[in-house]
Motif scaffolding. Structure first.
Motif, PDB file in Angstrom:
ATOM      1  N   ALA A 113       0.780  -1.269   0.050  1.00 10.63           N
ATOM      2  CA  ALA A 113      -0.032   0.013   0.000  1.00 10.63           C
ATOM      3  C   ALA A 113       0.697   1.150   0.029  1.00 10.63           C
ATOM      4  O   ALA A 113       0.532   2.126  -0.660  1.00 10.63           O
ATOM      5  CB  ALA A 113      -0.863  -0.154   1.285  1.00 10.63           C
ATOM      6  N   ALA A 114       2.032   1.217   0.698  1.00 11.65           N
ATOM      7  CA  ALA A 114       2.910   2.136   0.623  1.00 11.65           C
ATOM      8  C   ALA A 114       3.558   2.669  -0.564  1.00 11.65           C
ATOM      9  O   ALA A 114       3.842   3.845  -0.846  1.00 11.65           O
ATOM     10  CB  ALA A 114       3.948   2.255   1.858  1.00 11.65           C
ATOM     11  N   GLU A 115       3.885   1.608  -1.282  1.00  9.03           N
ATOM     12  CA  GLU A 115       4.423   1.882  -2.613  1.00  9.03           C
ATOM     13  C   GLU A 115       3.447   2.446  -3.544  1.00  9.03           C
ATOM     14  O   GLU A 115       3.694   3.155  -4.295  1.00  9.03           O
ATOM     15  CB  GLU A 115       5.304   0.723  -3.153  1.00  9.03           C
ATOM     16  CG  GLU A 115       6.631   0.418  -2.346  1.00  9.03           C
ATOM     17  CD  GLU A 115       7.185  -0.828  -3.147  1.00  9.03           C
ATOM     18  OE1 GLU A 115       8.597  -0.628  -3.149  1.00  9.03           O
ATOM     19  OE2 GLU A 115       6.849  -1.692  -3.892  1.00  9.03           O
ATOM     20  N   ASN A 116       2.158   1.982  -3.435  1.00  3.77           N
ATOM     21  CA  ASN A 116       1.068   2.288  -4.184  1.00  3.77           C
ATOM     22  C   ASN A 116       0.842   3.956  -4.046  1.00  3.77           C
ATOM     23  O   ASN A 116       0.831   4.589  -5.027  1.00  3.77           O
ATOM     24  CB  ASN A 116      -0.047   1.481  -3.877  1.00  3.77           C
ATOM     25  CG  ASN A 116      -0.115   0.151  -4.757  1.00  3.77           C
ATOM     26  OD1 ASN A 116       0.716   0.035  -5.552  1.00  3.77           O
ATOM     27  ND2 ASN A 116      -1.359  -0.624  -4.284  1.00  3.77           N
ATOM     28  N   ALA A 117       0.881   4.269  -2.750  1.00  2.59           N
ATOM     29  CA  ALA A 117       0.543   5.556  -2.420  1.00  2.59           C
ATOM     30  C   ALA A 117       2.010   6.613  -3.010  1.00  2.59           C
ATOM     31  O   ALA A 117       1.497   7.535  -3.288  1.00  2.59           O
ATOM     32  CB  ALA A 117       0.458   5.820  -0.917  1.00  2.59           C
TER      33      ALA A 117
END
Length: 403
Positions: A113-117
């Motif tokens: 999720a952090a890399e997507n964000a």
């Protein structure tokens, strides 16, 4: 439609692959000696596997599952995973694989999720997390197989770094069995210092390696091979440190090793059948030309001793099962003599991979033949399954434990 079918897999031609084992399994010519590294069987997005039913109809494995997931997976597996939760592979390791670690399930969800964000594209070479899943793995050796597996226990660690003159500088760092300090030191060490520390070691062992005077049971063998494969002019691969810090394990045919989240490891040489949770999350720590993110690697690595557990499997008649704590998969094998049969019932989708011989798989009036050249099949819940050996055969069966 029948509840059995042949299954076509997806070949991965990674450059570390061998040229014989998988072509022989698939009965295809490889006169160009192209690397056949992995053969994938599953619903993973990077595995375009097709089911071919006895009547000749065919469809993508994942599409067929998605159309009736609860009926084909069984209620328990469907509620827990939503799809086929495992990926079955055949591997042929000719050159060393990268030193790697897989994240836990919770960490994978958070960091994906952090890399997507952060807007990192899924296909970016800089991407660390390809999905939200963890990737526990089990491998069963098809012959002598070599791998690195977790940090050495304290006594072994002290013995190896005291016995290799160029690594003695690590002894005071490891004085209190401080695995984190040692691994952080070698992974964060400036490249110039990596060169300075390792070049004398390599100068000493390379002539011995090249003259065939070092055995595979000696870490020097793999350090020299890793250097010749991965080091660049003026930049020695820091993964060579890990060759000495990790357990060097030889696994014999039919034996297995389980790798859980956080355990650093690297396959070195040989052929195996591997099963894992359906994921492609890999954090690399050296012996690779791919992306290395030291910060993320250290965040997920269990810096603690590992005591290798070589699994021999639990045998019941011709069936051997390899038990692990992974909820996504269970791998077993049928070793059948010509004319022998085995029957069983299943309550979730299972995948077969034959590595020797030929068998018929019969269920509810339908029969498919699985043999070298067409070695894979998929089975769905319904009628009892009867497996009969046309000749002496070894067949692996992938399922979900307690399904």
């Amino acid at each position: 439609m029948a509840n059995i079918g042949k299954l076509t897999g997806t070949v991965k031609h990674y450059d570390w692959g061998g040229a014989v084992f998988i072509p022989a399994l698939l009965d295809v010519s490889n006169t160009e000696n192209k690397p056949f590294a992995e053969y994938w069987l599953g619903v993973h997005p990077q595995a375009d596997c097709k089911i071919v039913f006895p009547d000749g109809n065919n469809t993508l494995f994942r599409d067929y599952i998605n159309a009736n997931a609860e009926g084909l997976l069984g209620t328990n597996v469907y509620k827990q995973f939503g799809s086929v939760p495992f990926l079955l592979k055949a591997l042929d390791v000719n050159d060393m694989l990268s030193i790697q670690v897989h994240p836990s399930k919770a960490a994978a969800e958070k960091d994906f999720a952090a890399e997507n964000a952060a807007g990192v594209p899924l296909d970016s070479p800089q991407r660390n997390y390809k999905d939200t899943n963890h990737k526990p793995e089990l491998m069963v050796a098809m012959g002598d197989f070599w791998l690195l597996h977790g940090f050495r226990p304290p006594a072994s660690m002290k013995e190896i770094i005291a016995g290799v003159p160029e690594l003695e500088f690590l002894l005071p760092v490891f004085a209190d069995n401080n695995y984190t300090a040692v691994y952080q030191l070698v992974m964060e060490m400036p490249a110039e210092e990596v060169n300075r520390r390792l070049e004398p070691l390599l100068a000493r062992i390379l002539p011995l390696y090249e003259s065939g005077k070092i055995s595979k049971s000696n870490p020097d063998y793999w350090a020299a091979k890793g250097h010749l494969t991965f080091s660049k002019p003026g930049k020695t691969d820091r993964g060579i440190f890990s060759v000495y810090l990790f357990n060097l394990v030889e696994v014999k045919q039919g034996q297995a090793v389980f790798q859980d989240a956080g355990v650093p490891h690297a396959y070195l040489f040989g052929q195996n059948i591997e099963i894992m949770a359906s994921s492609d999350n890999v954090l690399r720590g050296g012996l690779t030309n791919k992306h290395i993110d030291v910060k993320e690697l250290l965040k997920h690595t269990k810096c603690e001793p590992t005591y290798p557990d070589i699994l021999k499997g639990e045998k019941t008649g011709p069936y051997t099962v390899y038990k692990t704590p992974a909820p996504e998969f269970e791998l077993g094998s049928f070793n059948l003599k010509k004319g022998e049969s085995a029957s069983f019932n299943l309550v979730t989708t299972e995948v077969f991979l034959l590595v020797k011989g030929a068998v018929t798989v019969a269920s509810g009036g339908s029969t498919v033949e699985v043999h070298i050249g067409e070695p894979s099949a998929v089975l769905f819940p319904g009628n009892d399954i009867v497996l009969t050996a046309i000749e002496d055969s070894l067949v692996f069966k992938a399922t979900v434990p307690g399904a």
